[in-house]
Design a protein around this motif. Sequence first.
Motif, PDB file in Angstrom:
ATOM      1  N   ALA A  59       0.831  -1.202   0.000  1.00 59.77           N
ATOM      2  CA  ALA A  59       0.000   0.000   0.000  1.00 59.77           C
ATOM      3  C   ALA A  59       0.873   1.263   0.000  1.00 59.77           C
ATOM      4  CB  ALA A  59      -0.933  -0.003   1.210  1.00 59.77           C
ATOM      5  N   GLN A  63       1.303   4.095  -3.157  1.00 63.49           N
ATOM      6  CA  GLN A  63       0.983   5.495  -2.911  1.00 63.49           C
ATOM      7  C   GLN A  63       2.173   6.402  -3.198  1.00 63.49           C
ATOM      8  OE1 GLN A  63      -2.099   6.804  -2.216  1.00 63.49           O
ATOM      9  NE2 GLN A  63      -1.000   8.690  -2.686  1.00 63.49           N
ATOM     10  N   PRO A  79      -6.486   9.866  -0.573  1.00 61.33           N
ATOM     11  CA  PRO A  79      -6.158   9.035   0.591  1.00 61.33           C
ATOM     12  C   PRO A  79      -6.705   9.594   1.907  1.00 61.33           C
ATOM     13  CG  PRO A  79      -4.271   9.191  -0.855  1.00 61.33           C
ATOM     14  CD  PRO A  79      -5.290  10.152  -1.397  1.00 61.33           C
ATOM     15  N   ALA A 304      -2.443   6.240   3.223  1.00 61.62           N
ATOM     16  CA  ALA A 304      -2.547   4.944   2.558  1.00 61.62           C
ATOM     17  C   ALA A 304      -2.226   3.806   3.526  1.00 61.62           C
ATOM     18  CB  ALA A 304      -1.614   4.899   1.349  1.00 61.62           C
TER      19      ALA A 304
END
Length: 421
Positions: A59, A63, A79, A304
Amino acid sequence: MSLTIWHPYTQHKTADPELEIERAQGCTLYLKDGRTLIDGISSWWVNPFGHGNQALADAIYRQILHLDQVIFAGFTHQPAQKLATKLQDILPNNQSKLFFSDNGSTAVEVGLKMAIQYFYNLNRGPCTVVALKGSYHGDTFGAMAAGERGKFFQPFEDYVFDVQFIPPPVTGSRESCLTALEKIIKNSDNACFLYEPMVQGAGGMIIHDAEILSELLEICKKNEVICIADEVMTGFGRTGKYFASEYLSVEPDIMCLSKCLTGGILPMALTSCTEKIYAAFHSNDYQATLFHGHSYTGNPVGCAAALCSLELLESDSFQDRIQSISRAHRAFVQAYQHHPHVSRIQSLGTILAVDLVIGDREGYFNSRSKDIYRYFLNRGALLRPLGNTVYILPPYCMTDEELNALHGLIADLISNPSILD
């Protein structure tokens, strides 16, 4: 002279040499010298899913490639918006606004500033801050002011604002707690109450009586006292529920969140509040603005990580582990609650605390604290005692075998304290 590192909470003249960690995976820390340690405190209470979690790493990576950082004043991004939407599902229903910062201390600072400026914006005069004896809310000045006035913060006592303290709401303290709070409120036009719900962490893992704490909050509500829940340590499953405030009958006006928020990967904090609090700042008068911010406020990568962390927390596998750890702790409490070498033993959710009858005093400056710490390190466990209080705050991925090993080490110490000699 070469440049060296000054470590936190360390008296370098008397401290043992630092242990160098090369890598970590799950609940295991791998030292440069070849040894391993079971991380029984989630690396200072921040890592709920273990080290090297692939979902969190993925993740963060995705991002970073898309949007890594942008100023949050005058700008927003997906986000942060998605995180707010996700948190809405688990925060108390009365929480309406989120303010981003970067660590637990600043989350508390923001909460205090919201409460104090709330009354200021309404032209209602000064605010009396009320906190619990033995509390710890962080190391910045506002957080220090609301913490226990002891040796930690003694050099700064002349520089922090006055705070009124009441006894912690533990079993048997109902009358003294309620009387102390009512007396303060009677002599104050405006007040806020800052508290660690259900567990006072650094103060010795003091576990509260939910009924007494609820009564205190009910008194606050009746007298328009703003209730600030410091859930920096207790939030995100630590007590067996998403938030410790869920044990109580009264919802807070302001909540302070950090530590496990991003899965223990990146520094980020949130302070949430009710619409009523926010309304006092929503004005045509620019001076009514909450003038607070940080360079990394609302960092997209941190958001994120937090989104992924919440998804992991809600998964059946981690919810099952939380309940399994909680059951194991309760069984340990039952086994040792009447042992003569134990003055207190309690658990709440994944938190276990044991006060050992050992050393020259109760509390953080117990003379055997370093010996207890070394005892665990030499046996392959990272358990960092608070004086004579030994506690476990494990990552939720901890296996039954790993947890049994930690329980066994504590049991051996309880049964034979002379093992430290």
